[in-house]
Design a protein around this motif. Structure first.
Motif, PDB file in Angstrom:
ATOM      1  N   ALA A 116       0.900  -1.125  -0.011  1.00  0.00           N
ATOM      2  CA  ALA A 116       0.016   0.062  -0.066  1.00  0.00           C
ATOM      3  C   ALA A 116       1.023   1.102  -0.084  1.00  0.00           C
ATOM      4  N   ILE A 117       0.616   2.125  -0.722  1.00  0.00           N
ATOM      5  CA  ILE A 117       1.318   3.489  -1.144  1.00  0.00           C
ATOM      6  C   ILE A 117       0.224   4.657  -0.691  1.00  0.00           C
ATOM      7  N   ALA A 118       0.698   5.600  -0.228  1.00  0.00           N
ATOM      8  CA  ALA A 118      -0.254   6.648  -0.072  1.00  0.00           C
ATOM      9  C   ALA A 118       0.413   8.136  -0.114  1.00  0.00           C
ATOM     10  N   THR A 119      -0.224   8.946  -0.652  1.00  0.00           N
ATOM     11  CA  THR A 119       0.424  10.581  -0.691  1.00  0.00           C
ATOM     12  C   THR A 119       0.212  10.970   0.648  1.00  0.00           C
ATOM     13  N   PRO A 120       1.148  11.969   1.061  1.00  0.00           N
ATOM     14  CA  PRO A 120       0.937  12.357   2.336  1.00  0.00           C
ATOM     15  C   PRO A 120      -0.401  13.148   2.869  1.00  0.00           C
ATOM     16  N   ARG A 136      -0.134  -6.614   9.804  1.00  0.00           N
ATOM     17  CA  ARG A 136       0.416  -7.187   8.476  1.00  0.00           C
ATOM     18  C   ARG A 136       1.512  -6.843   7.828  1.00  0.00           C
ATOM     19  N   GLY A 137       1.953  -5.554   8.260  1.00  0.00           N
ATOM     20  CA  GLY A 137       3.235  -4.909   7.419  1.00  0.00           C
ATOM     21  C   GLY A 137       2.549  -4.217   6.232  1.00  0.00           C
ATOM     22  N   LEU A 138       1.392  -3.811   6.308  1.00  0.00           N
ATOM     23  CA  LEU A 138       0.764  -3.204   5.035  1.00  0.00           C
ATOM     24  C   LEU A 138       0.577  -1.663   5.120  1.00  0.00           C
ATOM     25  N   MET A 139       0.810  -0.933   6.348  1.00  0.00           N
ATOM     26  CA  MET A 139       0.393   0.517   6.307  1.00  0.00           C
ATOM     27  C   MET A 139       1.603   1.093   5.740  1.00  0.00           C
ATOM     28  N   PRO A 140       1.272   2.124   4.920  1.00  0.00           N
ATOM     29  CA  PRO A 140       2.153   2.923   4.512  1.00  0.00           C
ATOM     30  C   PRO A 140       3.058   3.706   5.583  1.00  0.00           C
ATOM     31  N   SER A 141       4.384   3.941   5.238  1.00  0.00           N
ATOM     32  CA  SER A 141       5.219   4.474   6.185  1.00  0.00           C
ATOM     33  C   SER A 141       6.419   5.069   5.653  1.00  0.00           C
ATOM     34  N   PRO A 142       6.718   6.418   6.231  1.00  0.00           N
ATOM     35  CA  PRO A 142       7.751   7.375   5.671  1.00  0.00           C
ATOM     36  C   PRO A 142       9.186   6.256   5.592  1.00  0.00           C
ATOM     37  N   LYS A 143       9.377   5.524   6.682  1.00  0.00           N
ATOM     38  CA  LYS A 143      10.725   4.866   6.555  1.00  0.00           C
ATOM     39  C   LYS A 143      10.889   3.863   5.547  1.00  0.00           C
ATOM     40  N   ALA A 144       9.640   3.322   4.871  1.00  0.00           N
ATOM     41  CA  ALA A 144       9.534   2.380   3.820  1.00  0.00           C
ATOM     42  C   ALA A 144       9.360   3.265   2.555  1.00  0.00           C
ATOM     43  N   GLY A 145       9.109   4.425   2.504  1.00  0.00           N
ATOM     44  CA  GLY A 145       9.262   5.229   1.529  1.00  0.00           C
ATOM     45  C   GLY A 145       7.775   5.170   0.885  1.00  0.00           C
ATOM     46  N   THR A 146       6.862   4.457   1.633  1.00  0.00           N
ATOM     47  CA  THR A 146       5.719   4.444   0.961  1.00  0.00           C
ATOM     48  C   THR A 146       4.429   5.452   1.223  1.00  0.00           C
ATOM     49  N   ILE A 147       4.842   6.388   1.558  1.00  0.00           N
ATOM     50  CA  ILE A 147       4.140   7.587   1.828  1.00  0.00           C
ATOM     51  C   ILE A 147       4.882   8.882   1.128  1.00  0.00           C
ATOM     52  N   THR A 148       4.563   9.003  -0.217  1.00  0.00           N
ATOM     53  CA  THR A 148       5.373  10.065  -1.153  1.00  0.00           C
ATOM     54  C   THR A 148       4.200  10.625  -2.134  1.00  0.00           C
ATOM     55  N   PHE A 149       4.732  11.804  -2.728  1.00  0.00           N
ATOM     56  CA  PHE A 149       3.968  12.037  -3.897  1.00  0.00           C
ATOM     57  C   PHE A 149       4.578  11.582  -5.176  1.00  0.00           C
ATOM     58  N   ASP A 150       5.734  11.138  -5.032  1.00  0.00           N
ATOM     59  CA  ASP A 150       6.263  10.603  -6.375  1.00  0.00           C
ATOM     60  C   ASP A 150       5.930   8.949  -6.525  1.00  0.00           C
ATOM     61  N   LEU A 151       4.683   9.054  -6.995  1.00  0.00           N
ATOM     62  CA  LEU A 151       3.875   7.837  -7.049  1.00  0.00           C
ATOM     63  C   LEU A 151       4.636   6.955  -8.159  1.00  0.00           C
ATOM     64  N   ALA A 152       4.926   7.395  -9.291  1.00  0.00           N
ATOM     65  CA  ALA A 152       5.472   6.813 -10.476  1.00  0.00           C
ATOM     66  C   ALA A 152       6.428   6.000 -10.237  1.00  0.00           C
TER      67      ALA A 152
END
Length: 238
Positions: A116-120, A136-152
Motif C-alpha cells: 500500500a502506498i499513500a500520498t502525504p 500485517r506490514g501493509l501500512m504506508p510508512s515514511p521509513k519504507a518510502g510508501t508515503i510519497t508524492f512521487d507515485l510513479a
C-alpha cells in the motif's frame, strides 16, 4: 526428532548440508538449488539474527532493498490518493487506486493487495487503518518510502522488485530474495542487495556485533548457514 516432523525428501536434503560449516554465499546458493525437491518453484529467503533490541527505538531496524532480478511474483499495488494523483497512480501501473471507498473496504476486512502506498495529504484519513494494516506490514510508512508524492517512481520500484524489511521482536529478519528457478547469478545479485541494505540500515543504538548470523533457505528446504563476514561484505553490482 527430525524423523517425526519431516519427510524422506527433506531428510535426504539435510544429509547434503554440513551442519558444522559456514558456507560462502555463492556456495550456499549452488547447494540450495541442488537440494531442492519441491514440485513448485519455491521462494528463496534470507534470514538474519541481529544484535539489537527492537524494544528500543534507536535499535529498530527497518528499510527497503531493491532486488535487481525482481521477486519472481506479481506484486499487487494499492494507492491511496486523491485529485490528479489518482490518474498518475493509474498511469504508473497501480492495481487499485482510491481513498474513501478503499478505506471502507479494508475496514470490512478486504486485503487484496501486497503493498500500500499513500500520498502525504491523505494520511489523515488513511491513518485510521493502522490497527488493520500495521500488524500485517501493509501500512504506508515514511521509513519504507510508501508515503510519497512521487507515485510513479515508487510504483515502478515496487513492481520491479522492491522489498521491505523490519526486524521482529526477537531481532530476526526474514526477507524474500526471489525464486529458486532464478539463475545463480540473479540470486546472488538479489542476496547481495539485501545484505548490503541491512548493513546500511544499522541503527545508531546498535552496539557490538550487529549481524550475528545469516541463513539461506527456500520454501520447505533445510537451512544453510553462511559465513557472516563474507555475507555482510557483499555489495550490489553497479
Amino acid at each position: 526428532m527430525a524423523t517425526t516432523t519431516h519427510g524422506k525428501k527433506y531428510l535426504e536434503a539435510v544429509k547434503q548440508i554440513d551442519s558444522e560449516k559456514l558456507y560462502q554465499p555463492e556456495e550456499a546458493v549452488s547447494l540450495l538449488k541442488k537440494i531442492s525437491y519441491t514440485k513448485f518453484d519455491p521462494t528463496v529467503e534470507v534470514h538474519m539474527k541481529l544484535g539489537v533490541d527492537p524494544r528500543h527505538a534507536d535499535q529498530m531496524v527497518r528499510g527497503v532493498a531493491m532486488l535487481p532480478a525482481g521477486t519472481g511474483k506479481e506484486v499487487k499495488v494499492l494507492v491511496f490518493a486523491q485529485g490528479e494523483k489518482v490518474a498518475e497512480a493509474e498511469a504508473a501501473g497501480a492495481d487499485v487506486v482510491g481513498l474513501d471507498d478503499l478505506i471502507k473496504q479494508i475496514e470490512a476486512d478486504w486485503l487484496g493487495f501486497d503493498v500500500a502506498i499513500a500520498t502525504p495529504d491523505v494520511m489523515g484519513k488513511v491513518g485510521r487503518l493502522g490497527k488493520k494494516l500495521g500488524p500485517r506490514g501493509l501500512m504506508p510508512s515514511p521509513k519504507a518510502g510508501t508515503i510519497t508524492f512521487d507515485l510513479a517512481k515508487t510504483i515502478r520500484d515496487v513492481k520491479a522488485g522492491r522489498v521491505e524489511f523490519k526486524v521482529d521482536r526477537t531481532a530476526l529478519l526474514h526477507i524474500p530474495a526471489g525464486k529458486l528457478s532464478f539463475s545463480e547469478e540473479a540470486l546472488m545479485q538479489n542476496i547481495s542487495s539485501i545484505l548490503d541494505s541491512v548493513v546500511r540500515a544499522r541503527p545508531s543504538g546498535a552496539k557490538g556485533t550487529y549481524v550475528k548470523s545469516v541463513v539461506l533457505s527456500s520454501t520447505m528446504s533445510p537451512s544453510i548457514r553462511l559465513d557472516v563476514a563474507a555475507a555482510t561484505a557483499l555489495k550490489p553490482q553497479a
